[in-house]
Design a protein around this motif. Structure first.
Motif, PDB file in Angstrom:
ATOM      1  N   GLY A   1      24.492   3.827  -3.400  1.00  0.00           N
ATOM      2  CA  GLY A   1      25.280   2.642  -3.742  1.00  0.00           C
ATOM      3  C   GLY A   1      24.557   1.580  -4.542  1.00  0.00           C
ATOM      4  O   GLY A   1      25.165   0.604  -4.976  1.00  0.00           O
ATOM      5  N   GLY A   2      23.251   1.735  -4.730  1.00  0.00           N
ATOM      6  CA  GLY A   2      22.488   0.720  -5.443  1.00  0.00           C
ATOM      7  C   GLY A   2      22.098  -0.431  -4.537  1.00  0.00           C
ATOM      8  O   GLY A   2      22.413  -0.457  -3.349  1.00  0.00           O
ATOM      9  N   GLY A   3      21.389  -1.400  -5.113  1.00  0.00           N
ATOM     10  CA  GLY A   3      20.969  -2.585  -4.379  1.00  0.00           C
ATOM     11  C   GLY A   3      21.591  -3.814  -5.006  1.00  0.00           C
ATOM     12  O   GLY A   3      21.845  -3.847  -6.208  1.00  0.00           O
ATOM     13  N   GLN A   4      21.844  -4.817  -4.181  1.00  0.00           N
ATOM     14  CA  GLN A   4      22.538  -6.004  -4.664  1.00  0.00           C
ATOM     15  C   GLN A   4      21.688  -7.257  -4.556  1.00  0.00           C
ATOM     16  O   GLN A   4      20.960  -7.448  -3.586  1.00  0.00           O
ATOM     17  N   VAL A   5      21.832  -8.108  -5.561  1.00  0.00           N
ATOM     18  CA  VAL A   5      21.434  -9.503  -5.457  1.00  0.00           C
ATOM     19  C   VAL A   5      22.722 -10.239  -5.099  1.00  0.00           C
ATOM     20  O   VAL A   5      23.714 -10.154  -5.828  1.00  0.00           O
ATOM     21  N   ARG A   6      22.721 -10.922  -3.966  1.00  0.00           N
ATOM     22  CA  ARG A   6      23.916 -11.629  -3.510  1.00  0.00           C
ATOM     23  C   ARG A   6      23.661 -13.125  -3.549  1.00  0.00           C
ATOM     24  O   ARG A   6      22.526 -13.575  -3.368  1.00  0.00           O
ATOM     25  N   LEU A   7      24.702 -13.901  -3.797  1.00  0.00           N
ATOM     26  CA  LEU A   7      24.575 -15.349  -3.930  1.00  0.00           C
ATOM     27  C   LEU A   7      25.446 -16.050  -2.898  1.00  0.00           C
ATOM     28  O   LEU A   7      26.642 -15.793  -2.803  1.00  0.00           O
ATOM     29  N   PHE A   8      24.803 -16.929  -2.112  1.00  0.00           N
ATOM     30  CA  PHE A   8      25.524 -17.785  -1.171  1.00  0.00           C
ATOM     31  C   PHE A   8      25.703 -19.147  -1.810  1.00  0.00           C
ATOM     32  O   PHE A   8      24.728 -19.775  -2.250  1.00  0.00           O
TER      33      PHE A   8
ATOM     34  N   THR B   1      28.840 -13.930  -2.845  1.00  0.00           N
ATOM     35  CA  THR B   1      29.335 -13.033  -3.879  1.00  0.00           C
ATOM     36  C   THR B   1      28.185 -12.173  -4.396  1.00  0.00           C
ATOM     37  O   THR B   1      27.014 -12.471  -4.151  1.00  0.00           O
ATOM     38  N   VAL B   2      28.513 -11.111  -5.123  1.00  0.00           N
ATOM     39  CA  VAL B   2      27.498 -10.232  -5.699  1.00  0.00           C
ATOM     40  C   VAL B   2      27.118 -10.756  -7.078  1.00  0.00           C
ATOM     41  O   VAL B   2      27.968 -10.901  -7.958  1.00  0.00           O
ATOM     42  N   ALA B   3      25.821 -11.043  -7.268  1.00  0.00           N
ATOM     43  CA  ALA B   3      25.326 -11.543  -8.546  1.00  0.00           C
ATOM     44  C   ALA B   3      24.839 -10.423  -9.460  1.00  0.00           C
ATOM     45  O   ALA B   3      24.814 -10.586 -10.684  1.00  0.00           O
ATOM     46  N   LEU B   4      24.416  -9.295  -8.888  1.00  0.00           N
ATOM     47  CA  LEU B   4      23.923  -8.171  -9.678  1.00  0.00           C
ATOM     48  C   LEU B   4      23.835  -6.945  -8.777  1.00  0.00           C
ATOM     49  O   LEU B   4      23.476  -7.055  -7.603  1.00  0.00           O
ATOM     50  N   THR B   5      24.152  -5.774  -9.338  1.00  0.00           N
ATOM     51  CA  THR B   5      23.929  -4.504  -8.656  1.00  0.00           C
ATOM     52  C   THR B   5      23.025  -3.646  -9.527  1.00  0.00           C
ATOM     53  O   THR B   5      23.270  -3.503 -10.727  1.00  0.00           O
ATOM     54  N   LEU B   6      21.977  -3.093  -8.927  1.00  0.00           N
ATOM     55  CA  LEU B   6      21.034  -2.227  -9.639  1.00  0.00           C
ATOM     56  C   LEU B   6      21.100  -0.816  -9.062  1.00  0.00           C
ATOM     57  O   LEU B   6      21.156  -0.646  -7.842  1.00  0.00           O
TER      58      LEU B   6
END
Length: 200
Positions: A77-84, A92-97
């Motif tokens: 599923g990849g990894g996420q940078v999430r933003l609070f 929310t999701v800021a980036l998926t790698l």
């Protein structure tokens, strides 16, 4: 989440305690242990919850008190940078790698550039889904309008070969010195019961 003023007070208390300790021992009548900052100076804020948040690894607090945090992710599923966002109290999701997240690899480090307020640069330490196998540190630009990291802004700074046949001990933390040099930890990428002969 502590306010900037509360953080400054806590930091000042720690600096004063360190200065007192460096000055040498005091007479028993005046010696006092530095008390921890009162818990009233801190606020516990839930940033996320449930299975969607993944396996949280690190976070970075933006100047406007938004919080970027990373989950280690998975190969599927990849990894996420999430933003609070504290204004909306939503994440929310800021980036998926896309990742090769076997064992302890994946998306395992995040830090802001010291001049983030002007350049909007965010640095990520991750394990891309590529061959040959590597770990990588890349710089991304944060879009303050969309609250996302632009995937097209990726500037790969360094990558190095790795192996993912044996577990464990991946690192990933990054920090800056006063001259603007970026330091990062890679771990020993081995396990205590295998090729390290019990020394890992």
């Amino acid at each position: 989440m502590p306010t900037p003023a509360r953080v400054r007070r806590a930091a000042a208390a720690l600096l004063l305690a360190a200065a007192a300790a460096a000055a040498g021992p005091l007479a028993d009548t005046t010696k006092a242990d530095a008390a921890p900052p009162p818990t009233a100076q801190f606020e516990k804020v839930k940033l996320d919850g449930g299975l969607s948040m993944g396996e949280p690894i690190e976070l970075a607090v933006l100047p406007d008190l938004k919080v970027l945090y990373i989950n280690r992710g998975s190969s599927a599923g990849g990894g996420q940078v999430r933003l609070f966002n504290p204004a909306t109290r939503a994440t929310t999701v800021a980036l998926t790698l896309q990742l090769d997240a076997r064992f302890e690899d994946g998306l395992i480090g995040i830090t802001l550039h010291p001049q983030f307020a002007t350049n909007r640069w965010v640095y990520l330490f991750y394990s891309p889904a590529v061959t040959p196998l590597v770990n990588r540190i890349s710089r991304f630009t944060f879009n303050a309008t969309t609250n996302t990291l632009d995937p097209q802004s990726e500037d790969m700074l360094v990558e190095w070969p790795t192996e993912r046949r044996l577990c464990c001990h991946s690192a990933g933390s990054m920090t800056w010195d006063s001259a603007g040099n970026l330091y990062f930890a890679v771990g020993d990428n081995t396990n205590s019961g295998g090729d390290s002969a019990g020394m890992a």
